[in-house]
Design an enzyme around this catalytic site. Sequence first.
Site, mmCIF file in Angstrom:
data_model
loop_
_atom_site.group_PDB
_atom_site.id
_atom_site.type_symbol
_atom_site.label_atom_id
_atom_site.label_comp_id
_atom_site.label_asym_id
_atom_site.label_seq_id
_atom_site.Cartn_x
_atom_site.Cartn_y
_atom_site.Cartn_z
ATOM 1 N N GLY A 192 35.531 54.753 55.500
ATOM 2 C CA GLY A 192 34.418 55.679 55.670
ATOM 3 C C GLY A 192 34.539 56.471 56.958
ATOM 4 N N ASP B 53 36.987 46.123 48.783
ATOM 5 C CA ASP B 53 37.314 45.727 50.144
ATOM 6 C C ASP B 53 38.061 44.406 50.210
ATOM 7 O OD1 ASP B 53 36.486 46.086 53.263
ATOM 8 O OD2 ASP B 53 36.312 43.980 52.649
ATOM 9 N N SER C 5 37.599 47.158 55.590
ATOM 10 C CA SER C 5 38.413 48.157 54.896
ATOM 11 C C SER C 5 37.538 49.306 54.407
ATOM 12 C CB SER C 5 39.162 47.518 53.725
ATOM 13 O OG SER C 5 40.034 46.498 54.174
ATOM 14 N N ASP C 6 36.376 48.994 53.881
ATOM 15 C CA ASP C 6 35.416 50.032 53.485
ATOM 16 C C ASP C 6 34.947 50.826 54.696
ATOM 17 O OD1 ASP C 6 35.237 49.866 50.714
ATOM 18 O OD2 ASP C 6 33.733 48.279 50.763
ATOM 19 N N LEU C 7 34.580 50.120 55.753
ATOM 20 C CA LEU C 7 34.008 50.789 56.920
ATOM 21 C C LEU C 7 35.018 51.694 57.612
ATOM 22 C CD1 LEU C 7 31.965 47.778 58.339
ATOM 23 C CD2 LEU C 7 31.084 49.744 57.082
#
Length: 427
Positions: free
Chosen positions: A198, A161, A193-195
Site C-alpha cells: 500500500g 499477505d 506485505s499488504d501494508l
Amino acid sequence: MTQSELPADRDEAAAALAGVRVLDLSRVLAGPWASQILGDLGAEVIKIEHPGKGDDTRAWGPPYLRSAREEADSDPLSAYYLSCNRNKKSVAIDIASPDGAALVRRLARSCDIVLENFKVGGLARYGLDYESLKRENEALIYCSITGFGQTGPYAARGGYDFLIQGMSGLMSVTGQPDGTPGSEPLKVGVPVSDLFTGMYATVSMLAALRHRDRTGKGQHIDCALLDTQVAVLANQGMNWLVGGQVPRRMGNGHPNVVPYRCFATNDGHIIVAVGNDGQFRALCRLLERQDLLEDSRFADNPGRQRNRQELEAALAESIAGWTSAALTAAMAGAGVPAGPINRIDQVFADPQVAARSLVHRLETDDGTTIPVVGFPARLSQTPARYRQAPPRLGQQTADVLGELLGLSPAELDDLKARAVIQTTDRR
C-alpha cells in the site's frame, strides 16, 4: 481533532492533495491503506463497495465499534475496517450489473486516480480496466494491486499477505532458530506485505501525478505484493546477493550487528541495540565489564559477529541482575540504544506516543466516537487531516451520484429499487 478544531489556515484548500479525486475499487488492506494515505493528505476518495456486503473487512470482527445509538446496530463497524478507511466516501454500486458498471465508468471520467485490487483481467468484463477507462480519460492514473503482478507464471493466482510472507522468504528469517524451543516459520504480527505494498502504491501514484502534471499523460501502475516483499527483504536479501549467505531464523538476533537483540532482566526483557563500536564500549562501562572492553575478540563488529555466542552469554549474565526500567534509563543516559518490549495497551500509554498526538478521535453521523491512529509524518505546511470518520456502507451514494453525475432523486430511487445501488438514510 475535529473539523471545527482545525486552525483557519489549515482549511480544505491547504491540503497537499486538495483537488485530487480518487476512485477506490479496492478492498481489504493494501489498496484501502494506500487510499487512506491519499485521503489523509487531502484527496477526495470515493470508495466503491458492493451493495449489501461492502468491503470484506466490515465483517472481520469482533471487536466492533460500540455504537452511540441505543438500538441494535445492523451495520457494525469492525476495528479492522476502521483501521484503514477514514477520509473516504462510501458509494455502494453493483459493478456486475451493466447499469452499475456504467455509473462507475462515468465517475472515472472525473477522477485523477483509479485504484483497484481485482484479479488480473477481472475488471475488463465490466469495461473498468485501464485500457477501457484510458480511452475516455487519457490523463487517468490507474493503479492495480495484485498478489503477483500483471505478468509472470503466477499472475492469475490470488495473493494474500500470509502467503506472500511465506513465498517471499520473510518467514524463513522470522522466528526462533532451528533446534530451539518454538522453532517454526512465523509470520510477522501485522500484515506487513499488504501494508508495504500500500505504501509503495501510494508513492507510485504520487510520482504518476507529478508526471501527469508535467505531461498531461496518465499511466498504469502495476503493484504486486510479492515484488514488494522481496524488495523489502533489504539487508537480508543483499546478504544472499552479495555474500552468497542464505539467511536463517535467528530469533531476536541480528544477522549483521552484535549485540543487537533482547536480553532477560530480573523482571522481564529489554532490547539492546548496539549500532557501533562506541556504543559497545559505553555498554561495557555501564555494566562494569572491563573484561569485555579489553577483549580483542570484541573490539569491532566483525569480531563480535564471529564470537557472538560468547559475548551474548557474558552480557546476558550482567543484564540479568537489572530491572528493565533501571537498565533502560541507565542505557539512555549512557547513549546506548535500549528499550522495553511493550504490549499494545502500554504503547498507547507511553508518554512519547502521547506527546506526539498519534491518536485522533472522529465522530460518526450518529455521534459515535472513533479513535484512529493518525498519519505518522509531520508536514509543516500541509499536515494530514482527519476530516471524516470511516463511512457506513453506502453512506455517500446519493450525494456522490447526485453531485458528480447529476442523478435526480427519482433516478436514484429507480437504481436503488433495482438493487444497482445502496443508499444509507440516517438522520
